[in-house]
Design an enzyme around this catalytic site. Sequence first.
Site, PDB file in Angstrom:
ATOM      1  CG  HIS A   4      -5.529  -6.265  -0.175  1.00  0.00           C
ATOM      2  ND1 HIS A   4      -6.748  -6.269   0.453  1.00  0.00           N
ATOM      3  CD2 HIS A   4      -5.597  -7.212  -1.156  1.00  0.00           C
ATOM      4  CE1 HIS A   4      -7.523  -7.172  -0.137  1.00  0.00           C
ATOM      5  NE2 HIS A   4      -6.847  -7.749  -1.118  1.00  0.00           N
TER       6      HIS A   4
ATOM      7  CG  ASN B 169      -3.669  -2.170   7.056  1.00  0.00           C
ATOM      8  OD1 ASN B 169      -3.570  -1.830   5.877  1.00  0.00           O
ATOM      9  ND2 ASN B 169      -4.697  -2.843   7.520  1.00  0.00           N
TER      10      ASN B 169
ATOM     11  CE1 TYR C 231      -9.450  -2.843   0.691  1.00  0.00           C
ATOM     12  CE2 TYR C 231      -8.460  -1.014  -0.497  1.00  0.00           C
ATOM     13  CZ  TYR C 231      -8.334  -2.122   0.322  1.00  0.00           C
ATOM     14  OH  TYR C 231      -7.097  -2.519   0.770  1.00  0.00           O
TER      15      TYR C 231
ATOM     16  CD  GLU D  16      -9.008  -9.220  -3.501  1.00  0.00           C
ATOM     17  OE1 GLU D  16      -9.859  -8.932  -2.644  1.00  0.00           O
ATOM     18  OE2 GLU D  16      -7.854  -9.611  -3.203  1.00  0.00           O
TER      19      GLU D  16
ATOM     20  CE  LYS E 157      -3.995  -2.045   2.390  1.00  0.00           C
ATOM     21  NZ  LYS E 157      -4.916  -1.864   3.538  1.00  0.00           N
TER      22      LYS E 157
HETATM   23  P1  IDP Z   1      -7.906  -6.684   5.937  1.00  0.00           P
HETATM   24  O1  IDP Z   1      -7.137  -5.735   5.034  1.00  0.00           O
HETATM   25  O2  IDP Z   1      -7.076  -7.154   7.109  1.00  0.00           O
HETATM   26  O3  IDP Z   1      -8.549  -7.817   5.172  1.00  0.00           O
HETATM   27  P2  IDP Z   1     -10.554  -5.424   6.136  1.00  0.00           P
HETATM   28  O4  IDP Z   1     -11.435  -5.489   7.331  1.00  0.00           O
HETATM   29  O5  IDP Z   1     -10.977  -6.175   4.902  1.00  0.00           O
HETATM   30  O6  IDP Z   1      -9.101  -5.842   6.608  1.00  0.00           O
HETATM   31  O7  IDP Z   1     -10.410  -3.880   5.776  1.00  0.00           O
HETATM   32  C1  IDP Z   1      -9.842  -3.463   4.561  1.00  0.00           C
HETATM   33  C2  IDP Z   1      -8.926  -2.282   4.828  1.00  0.00           C
HETATM   34  O8  IDP Z   1      -9.715  -1.176   5.285  1.00  0.00           O
HETATM   35  C3  IDP Z   1      -7.896  -2.497   5.944  1.00  0.00           C
HETATM   36  O9  IDP Z   1      -6.749  -3.197   5.518  1.00  0.00           O
HETATM   37  C4  IDP Z   1      -7.598  -1.077   6.351  1.00  0.00           C
HETATM   38  O10 IDP Z   1      -6.692  -0.440   5.447  1.00  0.00           O
HETATM   39  C5  IDP Z   1      -8.962  -0.406   6.211  1.00  0.00           C
HETATM   40  N1  IDP Z   1      -9.674  -0.396   7.504  1.00  0.00           N
HETATM   41  C6  IDP Z   1     -10.291  -1.455   8.101  1.00  0.00           C
HETATM   42  N2  IDP Z   1     -10.856  -1.081   9.282  1.00  0.00           N
HETATM   43  C7  IDP Z   1     -10.585   0.235   9.414  1.00  0.00           C
HETATM   44  C8  IDP Z   1     -10.900   1.213  10.442  1.00  0.00           C
HETATM   45  O11 IDP Z   1     -11.553   0.914  11.452  1.00  0.00           O
HETATM   46  N3  IDP Z   1     -10.433   2.488  10.221  1.00  0.00           N
HETATM   47  C9  IDP Z   1      -9.727   2.843   9.107  1.00  0.00           C
HETATM   48  N4  IDP Z   1      -9.422   1.957   8.139  1.00  0.00           N
HETATM   49  C10 IDP Z   1      -9.832   0.683   8.290  1.00  0.00           C
END
Ligand code: IDP
Length: 139
Positions: free
Chosen positions: A116, A113, A50, A127, A10
Amino acid sequence: MTERTFSIIKPDATRRNLTGAINAVIEGAGLRIVAQRRVKLTTEQAQKFYEVHAERPFYGELVEQMTAEPVVVQVLEGDNAVAAYREVMGATNPKDAADGTIRKSFALSIGENSVHGSDSQDNAKIEIAQFFTDDQIVG
Ligand code: IDP
């Protein structure tokens, strides 16, 4: 069972020049990078990618983050690649991520984070097809 998963390094990570460091963790976990391209996502591409999160409060911020800087899109191949990559990525929130995982080592926050990874084989196929044609994947 050998399978493929889809990965994105990312913008928070490409901005900090961490592509190589993250690839070293991926390869150290036994996953092979069988396709890779650096790309600046358009707003439309990020929204579509997304779209399952479209109703979530962080959706707008997520799309903005994902389009702020280039990303590296990848196909990873290996034994149980989907689960293996989820394990080496670590929990969504870096505060909950295990030691040695990519997110524990590099993520800035729950949103920024660093990586992905597909959460199922079905989603991996969907994807991968959004970014690569079959002939661009060389296993
Ligand atoms: P994942 O990437 O671990 O599969 P998901 O729940 O699918 O997690 O969420 C997709 C992405 O959305 C996350 O990797 C993160 O970048 C973002 N995200 C998820 N939850 C939050 C939040 O509570 N605040 C801000 N961004 C979030």
